[in-house]
Scaffold this active site. Sequence first.
Site, PDB file in Angstrom:
ATOM      1  N   LYS A  78       0.853  -1.194   0.000  1.00  0.00           N
ATOM      2  CA  LYS A  78       0.000   0.000   0.000  1.00  0.00           C
ATOM      3  C   LYS A  78       0.885   1.239   0.000  1.00  0.00           C
ATOM      4  CE  LYS A  78      -3.929   2.012   2.548  1.00  0.00           C
ATOM      5  NZ  LYS A  78      -4.783   1.913   3.759  1.00  0.00           N
ATOM      6  N   SER A 157      -9.906   2.171   2.729  1.00  0.00           N
ATOM      7  CA  SER A 157      -8.988   2.877   1.876  1.00  0.00           C
ATOM      8  C   SER A 157      -7.975   1.983   1.143  1.00  0.00           C
ATOM      9  CB  SER A 157      -8.199   3.885   2.720  1.00  0.00           C
ATOM     10  OG  SER A 157      -7.312   3.222   3.605  1.00  0.00           O
ATOM     11  N   SER A 181     -10.316   0.044   6.943  1.00  0.00           N
ATOM     12  CA  SER A 181      -9.649   0.167   5.639  1.00  0.00           C
ATOM     13  C   SER A 181      -8.968  -1.093   5.121  1.00  0.00           C
ATOM     14  CB  SER A 181      -8.623   1.297   5.686  1.00  0.00           C
ATOM     15  OG  SER A 181      -9.260   2.538   5.604  1.00  0.00           O
TER      16      SER A 181
END
Lengths: 492, 96
Positions: A78, A157, A181
Amino acid sequence: MTDLTKLTLAEARDGLAKGDYTSVELTQAHLKSMEAHRNLNAYITETPDKAIEMAKVSDAKRAKGDAGNMEGLPIAVKDLFCTEGVQTTAASHILEGFKPEYESTVTSKLFDNGAVMLGKANLDEFAMGSANTSSYYGNVINPWKGKDGKNLVPGGSSGGSAAAVAGGMALAATGTDTGGSIRQPASYCGIVGLKPTYGRCSRWGVVAFASSLDQAGPMTKTVRDAAIMLGSMAGHDAKDSTSAPMAVPDFEAALTGDIRGMKIGIPKEYRVDGMPEEISKLWENGVAMLRDAGAEVVDVTLPHTKYALGTYYIVAPAEASSNLARYDGLRYGQRVMDEGDSLDDMYSKSRAAGFGKEVQRRIMIGTYVLSAGYYDAYYNKALKVRRRIYEDFANAFGKVDAILAPTAPSAAFAIGENEDDPVKMYLNDVFTVPASLAGLPGLSLPAGLSSEGLPLGLQLIGKPFDEETVLRVGGVLESAANFTAKPFGQEG
Amino acid sequence: MSSLDKETVRRIAYLSRINVSEEGLTELAGDLTRILDFVEELQEVDVEGCEPLTSVADLTLPLRKDEVTDGNIQQKVLSNAPMTDAGCFVVPKVVE
Protein backbone atom coordinates in the site's frame (compact mmCIF):
# COMPACT_ATOMS: atom_id res chain seq x y z
CA MET A 1 2.21 -24.72 -16.76
CA THR A 2 -0.19 -23.54 -14.07
CA ASP A 3 -1.18 -19.89 -14.02
CA LEU A 4 1.11 -18.59 -11.30
CA THR A 5 -1.13 -15.60 -10.58
CA LYS A 6 -3.90 -17.91 -9.36
CA LEU A 7 -1.81 -19.46 -6.60
CA THR A 8 -2.30 -18.71 -2.94
CA LEU A 9 0.66 -17.46 -0.92
CA ALA A 10 0.95 -20.87 0.78
CA GLU A 11 0.84 -22.75 -2.55
CA ALA A 12 3.46 -20.48 -4.08
CA ARG A 13 5.66 -20.86 -1.00
CA ASP A 14 5.46 -24.64 -1.27
CA GLY A 15 5.96 -24.58 -5.06
CA LEU A 16 9.08 -22.46 -4.69
CA ALA A 17 10.40 -24.79 -2.01
CA LYS A 18 9.88 -27.79 -4.29
CA GLY A 19 11.55 -25.98 -7.17
CA ASP A 20 8.47 -26.06 -9.42
CA TYR A 21 9.25 -22.48 -10.45
CA THR A 22 11.54 -19.66 -9.42
CA SER A 23 10.74 -16.36 -7.78
CA VAL A 24 11.73 -14.64 -11.02
CA GLU A 25 9.10 -16.66 -12.92
CA LEU A 26 6.49 -16.01 -10.25
CA THR A 27 7.31 -12.30 -10.26
CA GLN A 28 7.27 -12.06 -14.06
CA ALA A 29 3.82 -13.66 -14.18
CA HIS A 30 2.49 -11.04 -11.80
CA LEU A 31 4.16 -8.15 -13.61
CA LYS A 32 2.46 -9.36 -16.81
CA SER A 33 -0.88 -9.49 -15.04
CA MET A 34 -0.36 -5.96 -13.69
CA GLU A 35 0.25 -4.75 -17.22
CA ALA A 36 -2.84 -6.53 -18.53
CA HIS A 37 -5.06 -5.06 -15.81
CA ARG A 38 -3.67 -1.53 -15.74
CA ASN A 39 -7.18 -0.23 -16.47
CA LEU A 40 -8.14 -1.15 -12.88
CA ASN A 41 -5.56 1.39 -11.60
CA ALA A 42 -4.63 -0.80 -8.64
CA TYR A 43 -1.08 0.56 -8.51
CA ILE A 44 0.16 4.13 -8.27
CA THR A 45 3.77 3.12 -8.91
CA GLU A 46 4.85 -0.16 -10.50
CA THR A 47 8.40 -1.22 -9.67
CA PRO A 48 9.13 -4.00 -12.22
CA ASP A 49 12.91 -3.56 -12.28
CA LYS A 50 13.18 -3.58 -8.50
CA ALA A 51 10.86 -6.61 -8.41
CA ILE A 52 12.97 -8.65 -10.80
CA GLU A 53 16.13 -7.65 -8.97
CA MET A 54 14.62 -8.66 -5.61
CA ALA A 55 13.40 -11.95 -7.11
CA LYS A 56 16.89 -12.74 -8.43
CA VAL A 57 18.42 -12.07 -5.02
CA SER A 58 15.72 -14.26 -3.48
CA ASP A 59 16.36 -17.17 -5.84
CA ALA A 60 20.06 -16.93 -5.03
CA LYS A 61 19.32 -16.90 -1.30
CA ARG A 62 17.13 -19.97 -1.66
CA ALA A 63 19.84 -21.78 -3.65
CA LYS A 64 22.12 -21.27 -0.65
CA GLY A 65 19.49 -22.83 1.61
CA ASP A 66 18.65 -19.55 3.27
CA ALA A 67 14.91 -19.02 2.70
CA GLY A 68 12.74 -16.74 4.84
CA ASN A 69 9.02 -17.11 5.57
CA MET A 70 8.02 -14.94 2.62
CA GLU A 71 10.95 -15.98 0.42
CA GLY A 72 10.41 -15.07 -3.22
CA LEU A 73 6.73 -14.18 -2.83
CA PRO A 74 5.66 -11.11 -4.87
CA ILE A 75 3.40 -8.69 -3.03
CA ALA A 76 1.87 -5.24 -3.42
CA VAL A 77 2.67 -2.57 -0.82
CA LYS A 78 0.00 0.00 0.00
CA ASP A 79 1.42 3.39 -0.95
CA LEU A 80 1.15 4.52 2.67
CA PHE A 81 4.26 2.55 3.69
CA CYS A 82 7.50 4.46 3.20
CA THR A 83 9.78 2.54 0.87
CA GLU A 84 13.37 3.61 0.57
CA GLY A 85 14.09 5.29 -2.76
CA VAL A 86 10.62 4.47 -4.15
CA GLN A 87 8.02 7.23 -4.50
CA THR A 88 5.58 7.18 -1.57
CA THR A 89 2.52 9.37 -2.13
CA ALA A 90 -0.25 8.36 0.33
CA ALA A 91 -2.33 8.95 -2.85
CA SER A 92 -1.95 12.68 -2.25
CA HIS A 93 -0.74 15.37 -4.62
CA ILE A 94 1.14 16.94 -1.71
CA LEU A 95 3.53 13.96 -1.57
CA GLU A 96 3.96 13.53 -5.31
CA GLY A 97 7.59 12.72 -6.01
CA PHE A 98 8.43 12.09 -2.34
CA LYS A 99 11.15 9.43 -2.10
CA PRO A 100 11.72 8.33 1.49
CA GLU A 101 15.30 7.92 2.66
CA TYR A 102 14.22 5.06 4.91
CA GLU A 103 12.15 1.88 4.89
CA SER A 104 9.08 1.36 7.10
CA THR A 105 9.53 -1.31 9.77
CA VAL A 106 6.77 -3.51 8.33
CA THR A 107 8.16 -3.49 4.79
CA SER A 108 11.72 -4.05 5.98
CA LYS A 109 10.54 -7.07 7.97
CA LEU A 110 8.71 -8.42 4.91
CA PHE A 111 11.73 -7.86 2.67
CA ASP A 112 14.09 -9.38 5.27
CA ASN A 113 11.80 -12.42 5.17
CA GLY A 114 12.24 -12.61 1.40
CA ALA A 115 9.13 -10.86 0.02
CA VAL A 116 9.40 -9.23 -3.41
CA MET A 117 7.77 -5.83 -4.00
CA LEU A 118 5.78 -5.47 -7.25
CA GLY A 119 4.79 -1.86 -6.69
CA LYS A 120 2.93 0.64 -4.55
CA ALA A 121 -0.82 0.10 -4.40
CA ASN A 122 -3.40 2.85 -4.81
CA LEU A 123 -5.54 3.97 -1.85
CA ASP A 124 -7.81 6.78 -0.70
CA GLU A 125 -5.85 9.98 -0.12
CA PHE A 126 -4.11 9.64 3.26
CA ALA A 127 -6.25 6.51 3.77
CA MET A 128 -9.35 8.69 4.23
CA GLY A 129 -12.20 7.03 2.42
CA SER A 130 -14.26 3.91 1.92
CA ALA A 131 -14.40 3.67 -1.87
CA ASN A 132 -10.93 4.53 -3.15
CA THR A 133 -12.44 7.51 -4.96
CA SER A 134 -10.37 10.16 -3.18
CA SER A 135 -6.96 9.23 -4.63
CA TYR A 136 -5.19 12.02 -6.54
CA TYR A 137 -3.97 9.25 -8.87
CA GLY A 138 -7.47 8.19 -9.92
CA ASN A 139 -10.14 5.72 -8.84
CA VAL A 140 -9.41 2.04 -8.45
CA ILE A 141 -11.86 -0.26 -10.23
CA ASN A 142 -13.01 -3.46 -8.53
CA PRO A 143 -12.16 -6.58 -10.60
CA TRP A 144 -15.71 -7.80 -9.83
CA LYS A 145 -18.66 -6.62 -11.90
CA GLY A 146 -22.37 -6.66 -11.10
CA LYS A 147 -25.01 -7.78 -13.57
CA ASP A 148 -25.26 -4.35 -15.20
CA GLY A 149 -21.52 -4.37 -15.88
CA LYS A 150 -20.93 -0.97 -14.24
CA ASN A 151 -17.53 -0.19 -12.74
CA LEU A 152 -17.65 -0.80 -9.00
CA VAL A 153 -15.55 0.61 -6.18
CA PRO A 154 -13.07 -1.78 -4.50
CA GLY A 155 -13.83 -0.27 -1.10
CA GLY A 156 -11.29 1.73 0.82
CA SER A 157 -8.99 2.88 1.88
CA SER A 158 -6.81 -0.13 0.92
CA GLY A 159 -8.68 -0.42 -2.40
CA GLY A 160 -5.65 -0.88 -4.63
CA SER A 161 -4.28 -3.61 -2.36
CA ALA A 162 -7.63 -5.45 -2.42
CA ALA A 163 -8.08 -5.11 -6.19
CA ALA A 164 -4.49 -6.27 -6.81
CA VAL A 165 -4.98 -9.44 -4.76
CA ALA A 166 -8.47 -10.20 -6.13
CA GLY A 167 -7.37 -9.56 -9.71
CA GLY A 168 -4.23 -11.73 -9.64
CA MET A 169 -1.88 -8.73 -9.70
CA ALA A 170 -0.17 -9.72 -6.44
CA LEU A 171 -0.10 -12.87 -4.31
CA ALA A 172 -0.88 -10.72 -1.28
CA ALA A 173 -0.69 -7.09 -0.21
CA THR A 174 -0.07 -4.95 2.83
CA GLY A 175 -2.96 -2.80 3.99
CA THR A 176 -3.62 -0.42 6.83
CA ASP A 177 -6.83 -0.12 8.81
CA THR A 178 -7.93 2.92 10.80
CA GLY A 179 -11.71 2.41 10.81
CA GLY A 180 -12.12 -0.54 8.44
CA SER A 181 -9.65 0.17 5.64
CA ILE A 182 -8.42 -3.45 5.44
CA ARG A 183 -11.64 -5.30 6.24
CA GLN A 184 -14.17 -3.37 4.14
CA PRO A 185 -12.21 -3.51 0.83
CA ALA A 186 -11.43 -7.18 1.53
CA SER A 187 -15.19 -7.75 1.77
CA TYR A 188 -15.92 -5.77 -1.43
CA CYS A 189 -13.24 -7.64 -3.41
CA GLY A 190 -13.86 -11.17 -2.09
CA ILE A 191 -10.54 -11.61 -0.27
CA VAL A 192 -9.30 -12.03 3.30
CA GLY A 193 -8.19 -8.99 5.29
CA LEU A 194 -6.84 -8.98 8.83
CA LYS A 195 -6.54 -5.90 11.03
CA PRO A 196 -4.31 -7.01 13.91
CA THR A 197 -4.55 -5.73 17.47
CA TYR A 198 -3.38 -2.13 17.87
CA GLY A 199 0.30 -2.46 18.71
CA ARG A 200 0.88 -5.81 17.00
CA CYS A 201 2.64 -4.26 13.99
CA SER A 202 4.92 -1.25 14.12
CA ARG A 203 3.56 1.99 12.71
CA TRP A 204 7.06 3.35 12.12
CA GLY A 205 7.40 4.57 8.55
CA VAL A 206 3.68 4.34 7.81
CA VAL A 207 2.27 7.72 6.78
CA ALA A 208 0.15 8.67 9.80
CA PHE A 209 -3.61 9.29 9.61
CA ALA A 210 -4.99 8.74 13.13
CA SER A 211 -2.22 7.44 15.32
CA SER A 212 -4.34 5.89 18.08
CA LEU A 213 -6.19 3.78 15.48
CA ASP A 214 -3.83 3.09 12.54
CA GLN A 215 -2.68 -0.50 12.23
CA ALA A 216 -1.01 -2.42 9.40
CA GLY A 217 -2.14 -5.88 8.35
CA PRO A 218 -2.18 -8.48 5.58
CA MET A 219 -4.65 -8.70 2.66
CA THR A 220 -4.59 -12.15 1.13
CA LYS A 221 -6.50 -14.83 -0.76
CA THR A 222 -6.94 -17.19 2.19
CA VAL A 223 -6.93 -17.22 5.99
CA ARG A 224 -3.76 -19.34 5.96
CA ASP A 225 -2.06 -16.72 3.79
CA ALA A 226 -3.04 -14.02 6.28
CA ALA A 227 -1.49 -16.07 9.10
CA ILE A 228 1.75 -16.52 7.14
CA MET A 229 2.05 -12.89 6.17
CA LEU A 230 1.13 -11.47 9.59
CA GLY A 231 3.98 -13.51 11.08
CA SER A 232 6.40 -11.56 8.90
CA MET A 233 4.85 -8.14 9.63
CA ALA A 234 4.34 -8.30 13.40
CA GLY A 235 6.68 -7.73 16.31
CA HIS A 236 7.96 -5.17 18.74
CA ASP A 237 9.80 -2.16 17.38
CA ALA A 238 11.67 0.27 19.59
CA LYS A 239 10.95 2.99 17.02
CA ASP A 240 7.18 2.83 17.74
CA SER A 241 6.51 3.37 21.44
CA THR A 242 2.98 1.95 21.07
CA SER A 243 4.20 -1.29 19.52
CA ALA A 244 3.68 -4.10 22.00
CA PRO A 245 6.76 -5.75 23.50
CA MET A 246 5.34 -9.23 22.93
CA ALA A 247 6.59 -12.35 21.22
CA VAL A 248 5.11 -13.15 17.80
CA PRO A 249 3.33 -16.51 17.90
CA ASP A 250 3.30 -19.02 15.05
CA PHE A 251 0.01 -17.84 13.58
CA GLU A 252 -0.16 -20.62 11.00
CA ALA A 253 -0.04 -23.20 13.78
CA ALA A 254 -3.26 -21.70 15.15
CA LEU A 255 -5.16 -23.08 12.14
CA THR A 256 -6.09 -26.36 13.79
CA GLY A 257 -9.56 -26.51 12.27
CA ASP A 258 -10.98 -27.33 15.67
CA ILE A 259 -13.34 -24.84 17.31
CA ARG A 260 -15.38 -27.33 19.34
CA GLY A 261 -16.54 -25.82 22.59
CA MET A 262 -15.50 -22.30 21.66
CA LYS A 263 -17.98 -19.54 22.41
CA ILE A 264 -18.91 -17.17 19.60
CA GLY A 265 -20.78 -13.97 20.43
CA ILE A 266 -23.49 -12.44 18.26
CA PRO A 267 -23.93 -8.74 19.09
CA LYS A 268 -27.59 -7.85 18.80
CA GLU A 269 -26.83 -4.15 18.27
CA TYR A 270 -25.26 -4.98 14.88
CA ARG A 271 -28.73 -5.84 13.58
CA VAL A 272 -29.13 -2.27 12.42
CA ASP A 273 -32.31 -0.79 10.97
CA GLY A 274 -32.58 -1.34 7.26
CA MET A 275 -29.93 -4.06 7.10
CA PRO A 276 -30.35 -5.67 3.66
CA GLU A 277 -31.93 -9.12 3.69
CA GLU A 278 -28.91 -10.70 2.00
CA ILE A 279 -26.57 -9.38 4.70
CA SER A 280 -28.67 -10.78 7.56
CA LYS A 281 -28.96 -14.08 5.66
CA LEU A 282 -25.17 -14.21 5.23
CA TRP A 283 -24.74 -13.60 8.95
CA GLU A 284 -27.27 -16.33 9.85
CA ASN A 285 -25.46 -18.75 7.55
CA GLY A 286 -22.18 -17.94 9.29
CA VAL A 287 -23.77 -18.61 12.68
CA ALA A 288 -25.04 -22.00 11.43
CA MET A 289 -21.62 -22.95 10.06
CA LEU A 290 -19.87 -22.22 13.34
CA ARG A 291 -22.55 -24.08 15.27
CA ASP A 292 -22.18 -27.09 12.95
CA ALA A 293 -18.43 -27.03 13.62
CA GLY A 294 -19.13 -27.45 17.33
CA ALA A 295 -18.95 -23.87 18.58
CA GLU A 296 -21.45 -22.55 21.07
CA VAL A 297 -23.22 -19.44 19.80
CA VAL A 298 -24.11 -16.88 22.47
CA ASP A 299 -25.93 -13.55 22.30
CA VAL A 300 -23.84 -10.63 23.53
CA THR A 301 -24.60 -6.98 23.93
CA LEU A 302 -22.45 -4.02 22.87
CA PRO A 303 -24.79 -1.23 23.96
CA HIS A 304 -22.77 1.73 22.67
CA THR A 305 -22.41 0.43 19.11
CA LYS A 306 -24.65 3.13 17.65
CA TYR A 307 -22.27 5.83 18.91
CA ALA A 308 -19.14 4.30 17.37
CA LEU A 309 -19.29 6.12 14.03
CA GLY A 310 -19.92 9.49 15.68
CA THR A 311 -17.00 8.88 18.05
CA TYR A 312 -14.76 7.85 15.18
CA TYR A 313 -15.60 10.90 13.09
CA ILE A 314 -14.43 13.13 15.93
CA VAL A 315 -11.38 11.20 17.10
CA ALA A 316 -9.95 10.32 13.67
CA PRO A 317 -10.19 13.83 12.14
CA ALA A 318 -8.81 15.36 15.35
CA GLU A 319 -5.73 13.16 15.16
CA ALA A 320 -5.50 13.69 11.40
CA SER A 321 -5.55 17.48 11.73
CA SER A 322 -2.58 17.22 14.04
CA ASN A 323 -0.69 14.59 12.02
CA LEU A 324 -1.18 16.39 8.71
CA ALA A 325 0.15 19.67 10.10
CA ARG A 326 3.57 18.37 9.02
CA TYR A 327 2.77 19.03 5.33
CA ASP A 328 4.03 22.55 5.29
CA GLY A 329 5.58 22.87 1.84
CA LEU A 330 8.93 23.19 3.51
CA ARG A 331 10.71 20.00 4.38
CA TYR A 332 9.18 17.71 1.77
CA GLY A 333 6.23 17.60 -0.58
CA GLN A 334 4.70 20.18 -2.86
CA ARG A 335 5.27 23.88 -2.30
CA VAL A 336 3.13 26.64 -3.79
CA MET A 337 4.50 30.16 -3.33
CA ASP A 338 4.28 33.42 -5.22
CA GLU A 339 6.57 36.42 -5.16
CA GLY A 340 6.24 38.33 -1.89
CA ASP A 341 4.27 35.61 -0.08
CA SER A 342 4.54 35.32 3.69
CA LEU A 343 5.24 32.03 5.47
CA ASP A 344 1.51 31.73 6.24
CA ASP A 345 0.63 32.34 2.58
CA MET A 346 3.00 29.57 1.56
CA TYR A 347 1.54 27.13 4.07
CA SER A 348 -2.04 27.92 3.07
CA LYS A 349 -1.45 27.82 -0.68
CA SER A 350 0.63 24.63 -0.55
CA ARG A 351 -1.94 22.83 1.58
CA ALA A 352 -4.90 24.05 -0.50
CA ALA A 353 -3.25 22.82 -3.70
CA GLY A 354 -1.85 19.64 -2.19
CA PHE A 355 -4.80 18.19 -0.27
CA GLY A 356 -7.99 16.88 -1.87
CA LYS A 357 -11.53 17.70 -0.74
CA GLU A 358 -12.11 14.91 1.76
CA VAL A 359 -8.72 15.46 3.40
CA GLN A 360 -9.41 19.18 3.71
CA ARG A 361 -12.83 18.47 5.24
CA ARG A 362 -11.33 16.12 7.83
CA ILE A 363 -8.50 18.48 8.75
CA MET A 364 -11.04 21.24 9.29
CA ILE A 365 -13.45 19.11 11.35
CA GLY A 366 -10.48 17.99 13.43
CA THR A 367 -9.27 21.55 13.86
CA TYR A 368 -12.75 22.63 14.92
CA VAL A 369 -13.30 19.89 17.53
CA LEU A 370 -9.89 20.59 19.03
CA SER A 371 -10.31 24.36 19.07
CA ALA A 372 -10.79 26.40 22.24
CA GLY A 373 -14.41 26.31 23.38
CA TYR A 374 -15.26 23.07 21.55
CA TYR A 375 -12.60 20.69 22.87
CA ASP A 376 -14.68 19.45 25.81
CA ALA A 377 -18.01 19.32 23.98
CA TYR A 378 -16.65 17.30 21.09
CA TYR A 379 -13.19 15.81 21.49
CA ASN A 380 -13.20 15.01 25.19
CA LYS A 381 -16.76 13.75 24.99
CA ALA A 382 -15.80 11.43 22.14
CA LEU A 383 -12.86 10.04 24.12
CA LYS A 384 -15.22 9.24 26.99
CA VAL A 385 -17.68 7.50 24.71
CA ARG A 386 -14.71 5.64 23.24
CA ARG A 387 -14.05 4.22 26.69
CA ARG A 388 -17.68 3.08 26.91
CA ILE A 389 -17.27 1.24 23.60
CA TYR A 390 -14.01 -0.29 24.82
CA GLU A 391 -15.72 -1.47 28.03
CA ASP A 392 -18.61 -2.98 26.03
CA PHE A 393 -16.15 -5.27 24.25
CA ALA A 394 -14.27 -6.09 27.46
CA ASN A 395 -17.57 -7.18 29.04
CA ALA A 396 -18.55 -9.26 26.02
CA PHE A 397 -15.16 -10.97 25.93
CA GLY A 398 -15.68 -12.04 29.51
CA LYS A 399 -18.22 -14.48 28.06
CA VAL A 400 -17.05 -15.32 24.54
CA ASP A 401 -13.88 -16.16 22.61
CA ALA A 402 -14.74 -14.24 19.44
CA ILE A 403 -17.54 -12.17 17.94
CA LEU A 404 -19.14 -12.75 14.53
CA ALA A 405 -20.70 -9.90 12.52
CA PRO A 406 -21.00 -8.75 8.92
CA THR A 407 -18.04 -6.75 7.61
CA ALA A 408 -20.00 -4.15 5.67
CA PRO A 409 -23.66 -3.20 5.24
CA SER A 410 -23.63 -3.86 1.47
CA ALA A 411 -21.69 -5.32 -1.44
CA ALA A 412 -19.46 -3.08 -3.58
CA PHE A 413 -21.38 -0.15 -5.09
CA ALA A 414 -20.92 1.74 -8.36
CA ILE A 415 -18.24 4.40 -8.65
CA GLY A 416 -19.91 7.77 -8.04
CA GLU A 417 -22.50 6.50 -5.57
CA ASN A 418 -22.51 7.89 -2.01
CA GLU A 419 -20.44 10.89 -3.12
CA ASP A 420 -23.11 13.57 -2.67
CA ASP A 421 -22.91 13.63 1.14
CA PRO A 422 -19.76 12.83 3.15
CA VAL A 423 -21.83 11.24 5.92
CA LYS A 424 -23.35 8.66 3.50
CA MET A 425 -19.86 7.41 2.69
CA TYR A 426 -19.02 7.15 6.39
CA LEU A 427 -21.88 4.67 6.95
CA ASN A 428 -19.94 1.96 5.05
CA ASP A 429 -17.76 1.60 8.12
CA VAL A 430 -20.57 1.02 10.63
CA PHE A 431 -19.52 -2.59 11.43
CA THR A 432 -15.75 -2.11 11.31
CA VAL A 433 -15.27 1.10 13.31
CA PRO A 434 -16.21 -0.26 16.78
CA ALA A 435 -13.38 -2.84 16.83
CA SER A 436 -10.97 -0.14 15.62
CA LEU A 437 -11.92 2.17 18.48
CA ALA A 438 -11.33 -0.69 20.92
CA GLY A 439 -8.04 -1.65 19.21
CA LEU A 440 -9.18 -5.25 18.67
CA PRO A 441 -8.14 -7.69 15.93
CA GLY A 442 -10.70 -8.12 13.15
CA LEU A 443 -10.69 -10.52 10.21
CA SER A 444 -12.90 -10.27 7.14
CA LEU A 445 -13.35 -13.27 4.88
CA PRO A 446 -15.59 -13.85 1.86
CA ALA A 447 -18.59 -15.92 2.90
CA GLY A 448 -21.19 -15.55 0.18
CA LEU A 449 -22.48 -13.72 -2.89
CA SER A 450 -25.05 -10.96 -3.18
CA SER A 451 -28.02 -11.20 -5.55
CA GLU A 452 -25.82 -9.30 -8.01
CA GLY A 453 -23.17 -12.01 -7.77
CA LEU A 454 -20.80 -9.84 -5.72
CA PRO A 455 -18.77 -11.02 -2.72
CA LEU A 456 -19.95 -10.39 0.84
CA GLY A 457 -17.70 -10.65 3.86
CA LEU A 458 -18.15 -11.82 7.42
CA GLN A 459 -16.05 -10.38 10.21
CA LEU A 460 -14.58 -12.05 13.27
CA ILE A 461 -13.49 -9.83 16.16
CA GLY A 462 -11.17 -11.15 18.85
CA LYS A 463 -9.66 -10.28 22.19
CA PRO A 464 -6.58 -8.05 22.30
CA PHE A 465 -3.53 -9.93 20.94
CA ASP A 466 -5.61 -13.03 20.27
CA GLU A 467 -5.26 -13.08 16.49
CA GLU A 468 -4.76 -16.82 16.84
CA THR A 469 -8.38 -17.43 17.85
CA VAL A 470 -9.61 -15.11 15.12
CA LEU A 471 -7.54 -17.03 12.56
CA ARG A 472 -8.60 -20.42 13.91
CA VAL A 473 -12.31 -19.58 13.75
CA GLY A 474 -11.74 -17.85 10.40
CA GLY A 475 -10.15 -20.98 8.99
CA VAL A 476 -13.16 -23.08 9.99
CA LEU A 477 -15.61 -20.52 8.58
CA GLU A 478 -13.61 -20.34 5.34
CA SER A 479 -13.77 -24.13 4.85
CA ALA A 480 -17.49 -24.22 5.61
CA ALA A 481 -18.35 -21.24 3.38
CA ASN A 482 -16.25 -22.71 0.56
CA PHE A 483 -16.20 -19.44 -1.35
CA THR A 484 -14.84 -20.31 -4.80
CA ALA A 485 -16.32 -17.56 -7.00
CA LYS A 486 -13.80 -15.46 -8.91
CA PRO A 487 -14.09 -11.99 -10.41
CA PHE A 488 -14.61 -11.33 -14.10
CA GLY A 489 -11.65 -12.47 -16.15
CA GLN A 490 -10.28 -14.61 -13.35
CA GLU A 491 -12.40 -17.75 -13.83
CA GLY A 492 -10.88 -21.20 -13.99
CA MET B 1 -25.52 24.01 18.49
CA SER B 2 -23.56 22.93 15.50
CA SER B 3 -24.62 24.92 12.45
CA LEU B 4 -21.48 26.54 11.11
CA ASP B 5 -21.62 29.91 9.41
CA LYS B 6 -19.24 31.13 6.77
CA GLU B 7 -17.21 33.25 9.17
CA THR B 8 -16.60 30.28 11.47
CA VAL B 9 -15.45 28.20 8.50
CA ARG B 10 -13.14 31.02 7.45
CA ARG B 11 -11.63 30.92 10.95
CA ILE B 12 -11.22 27.11 10.88
CA ALA B 13 -9.64 27.30 7.44
CA TYR B 14 -7.16 29.85 8.74
CA LEU B 15 -6.32 27.72 11.79
CA SER B 16 -5.85 24.75 9.42
CA ARG B 17 -3.66 26.88 7.10
CA ILE B 18 -5.72 25.93 4.05
CA ASN B 19 -6.67 28.59 1.51
CA VAL B 20 -10.38 28.37 0.71
CA SER B 21 -12.24 30.45 -1.88
CA GLU B 22 -15.47 32.32 -1.06
CA GLU B 23 -17.61 29.67 -2.82
CA GLY B 24 -15.54 26.98 -1.10
CA LEU B 25 -16.42 28.42 2.30
CA THR B 26 -20.15 28.12 1.58
CA GLU B 27 -19.81 24.52 0.39
CA LEU B 28 -17.66 23.59 3.37
CA ALA B 29 -20.10 25.21 5.80
CA GLY B 30 -22.75 22.79 4.50
CA ASP B 31 -20.47 19.73 4.55
CA LEU B 32 -19.03 20.43 7.99
CA THR B 33 -22.47 21.16 9.43
CA ARG B 34 -23.73 17.79 8.15
CA ILE B 35 -20.77 16.03 9.78
CA LEU B 36 -21.31 17.87 13.08
CA ASP B 37 -25.04 17.05 12.99
CA PHE B 38 -24.08 13.42 12.52
CA VAL B 39 -21.80 13.35 15.58
CA GLU B 40 -24.34 15.30 17.67
CA GLU B 41 -25.91 12.07 18.96
CA LEU B 42 -22.90 11.54 21.24
CA GLN B 43 -24.32 14.25 23.48
CA GLU B 44 -27.02 11.83 24.71
CA VAL B 45 -24.50 9.29 26.08
CA ASP B 46 -24.09 9.30 29.86
CA VAL B 47 -20.34 9.54 30.51
CA GLU B 48 -20.58 10.54 34.15
CA GLY B 49 -17.39 9.47 35.95
CA CYS B 50 -15.86 8.15 32.73
CA GLU B 51 -12.18 8.85 32.02
CA PRO B 52 -11.31 9.84 28.44
CA LEU B 53 -9.67 6.96 26.53
CA THR B 54 -6.72 8.41 24.65
CA SER B 55 -5.10 5.13 23.71
CA VAL B 56 -6.00 1.45 23.85
CA ALA B 57 -2.34 0.53 24.16
CA ASP B 58 -1.99 -0.57 27.76
CA LEU B 59 1.56 0.63 28.01
CA THR B 60 3.63 3.03 29.97
CA LEU B 61 5.89 4.90 27.62
CA PRO B 62 9.21 3.12 27.47
CA LEU B 63 12.36 4.93 28.51
CA ARG B 64 15.75 4.55 26.91
CA LYS B 65 19.20 5.88 27.64
CA ASP B 66 19.58 9.55 26.83
CA GLU B 67 22.11 9.15 24.08
CA VAL B 68 22.38 10.09 20.43
CA THR B 69 21.26 7.21 18.20
CA ASP B 70 21.36 8.88 14.80
CA GLY B 71 22.50 12.04 13.07
CA ASN B 72 25.00 13.13 10.43
CA ILE B 73 22.40 12.62 7.71
CA GLN B 74 22.03 16.18 6.49
CA GLN B 75 21.79 15.13 2.83
CA LYS B 76 19.04 12.63 3.62
CA VAL B 77 17.08 15.15 5.65
CA LEU B 78 17.22 17.70 2.85
CA SER B 79 16.80 15.35 -0.10
CA ASN B 80 13.03 15.88 -0.47
CA ALA B 81 12.90 19.58 0.36
CA PRO B 82 11.35 21.83 -2.32
CA MET B 83 14.03 24.48 -1.76
CA THR B 84 17.40 24.32 0.02
CA ASP B 85 20.45 26.53 0.27
CA ALA B 86 23.81 25.90 1.92
CA GLY B 87 22.51 22.81 3.74
CA CYS B 88 19.40 24.56 5.06
CA PHE B 89 15.67 24.61 4.29
CA VAL B 90 14.64 27.85 2.62
CA VAL B 91 11.57 29.66 3.97
CA PRO B 92 9.99 32.95 2.89
CA LYS B 93 11.23 36.04 4.66
CA VAL B 94 9.75 36.09 8.18
CA VAL B 95 11.50 39.14 9.67
CA GLU B 96 11.13 42.56 8.07
